[in-house]
Design a protein around this motif. Sequence first.
Motif, PDB file in Angstrom:
ATOM      1  N   LEU A 281       0.830  -1.206   0.000  1.00  0.00           N
ATOM      2  CA  LEU A 281       0.000   0.000   0.000  1.00  0.00           C
ATOM      3  C   LEU A 281       0.866   1.257   0.000  1.00  0.00           C
ATOM      4  O   LEU A 281       0.550   2.239  -0.671  1.00  0.00           O
ATOM      5  CB  LEU A 281      -0.948  -0.001   1.200  1.00  0.00           C
ATOM      6  CG  LEU A 281      -2.122  -0.977   1.095  1.00  0.00           C
ATOM      7  CD1 LEU A 281      -2.830  -1.110   2.445  1.00  0.00           C
ATOM      8  CD2 LEU A 281      -3.095  -0.535   0.007  1.00  0.00           C
TER       9      LEU A 281
ATOM     10  N   LEU B  23       2.600   1.797  -3.530  1.00  0.00           N
ATOM     11  CA  LEU B  23       1.731   2.216  -4.635  1.00  0.00           C
ATOM     12  C   LEU B  23       1.923   3.688  -4.994  1.00  0.00           C
ATOM     13  O   LEU B  23       1.843   4.056  -6.165  1.00  0.00           O
ATOM     14  CB  LEU B  23       0.266   1.936  -4.306  1.00  0.00           C
ATOM     15  CG  LEU B  23      -0.147   0.467  -4.336  1.00  0.00           C
ATOM     16  CD1 LEU B  23      -1.567   0.308  -3.812  1.00  0.00           C
ATOM     17  CD2 LEU B  23      -0.001  -0.128  -5.722  1.00  0.00           C
TER      18      LEU B  23
ATOM     19  N   GLU C  45      -6.412  -4.731  -6.368  1.00  0.00           N
ATOM     20  CA  GLU C  45      -7.455  -3.975  -5.665  1.00  0.00           C
ATOM     21  C   GLU C  45      -7.357  -2.477  -5.945  1.00  0.00           C
ATOM     22  O   GLU C  45      -8.349  -1.761  -5.870  1.00  0.00           O
ATOM     23  CB  GLU C  45      -7.331  -4.198  -4.153  1.00  0.00           C
ATOM     24  CG  GLU C  45      -7.697  -5.590  -3.697  1.00  0.00           C
ATOM     25  CD  GLU C  45      -7.244  -5.879  -2.263  1.00  0.00           C
ATOM     26  OE1 GLU C  45      -6.768  -4.935  -1.560  1.00  0.00           O
ATOM     27  OE2 GLU C  45      -7.314  -7.054  -1.856  1.00  0.00           O
ATOM     28  N   HIS C  46      -6.150  -1.988  -6.267  1.00  0.00           N
ATOM     29  CA  HIS C  46      -5.931  -0.553  -6.469  1.00  0.00           C
ATOM     30  C   HIS C  46      -5.663  -0.193  -7.929  1.00  0.00           C
ATOM     31  O   HIS C  46      -5.195   0.914  -8.214  1.00  0.00           O
ATOM     32  CB  HIS C  46      -4.797  -0.068  -5.560  1.00  0.00           C
ATOM     33  CG  HIS C  46      -5.202  -0.054  -4.129  1.00  0.00           C
ATOM     34  ND1 HIS C  46      -5.301  -1.192  -3.368  1.00  0.00           N
ATOM     35  CD2 HIS C  46      -5.585   0.957  -3.335  1.00  0.00           C
ATOM     36  CE1 HIS C  46      -5.703  -0.877  -2.160  1.00  0.00           C
ATOM     37  NE2 HIS C  46      -5.889   0.427  -2.108  1.00  0.00           N
TER      38      HIS C  46
END
Length: 183
Positions: free
Chosen positions: A115, A118, A159-160
Amino acid sequence: MDERGQGNPVVSGPYQPDLPGPLGFYDLRVPEIMRQQIAMAKHHGIYGFCFHYYWFFGKRLLEMPLERFLADPSCTMPFCLNWANESWSRRWDGMDQEILIRQEHSPEDDRAIMLDLLRYFSDPRYIRVEGRPVLLVYHARLLPDMTATLKRWREVCQEHGERPPYCVMVQSFANHDPPPGRF
């Protein structure tokens, strides 16, 4: 010391420069130094920079050069990250028993680090291979289950809306090529 306050060599023979080279006194707090490094690198055919990325279960260290680079769009050099994923000890190779900052790997940390990564991957200067952001792992053997870590990283990226990282294992210490098809 001599009359200029300069130290005298302990051993005779080797040249002892008393002034710094073309970049002046090296100081990572000075943004112009990084721009000069980029100009020199490009002049000598260097494609991009690889920054060490220090992450210790949610705590980043020594991030100032990377953060300054990221914040300065005039730094037009492609870059990628090398996750220095070992504990810090009093020796550079992480083998000393006196640990300064312990690196702990877990499924939760796998997700948390991705995370954080990213935001770097989203920078247009980030180096990619076949559209995937390049991520080096300094000491892959220290990950308890590399296959599971890579799976979690792919899930977070999906997911992103990011492509899964193109992972590169640094061949150091006892890290050797995995068997073909393993990853």
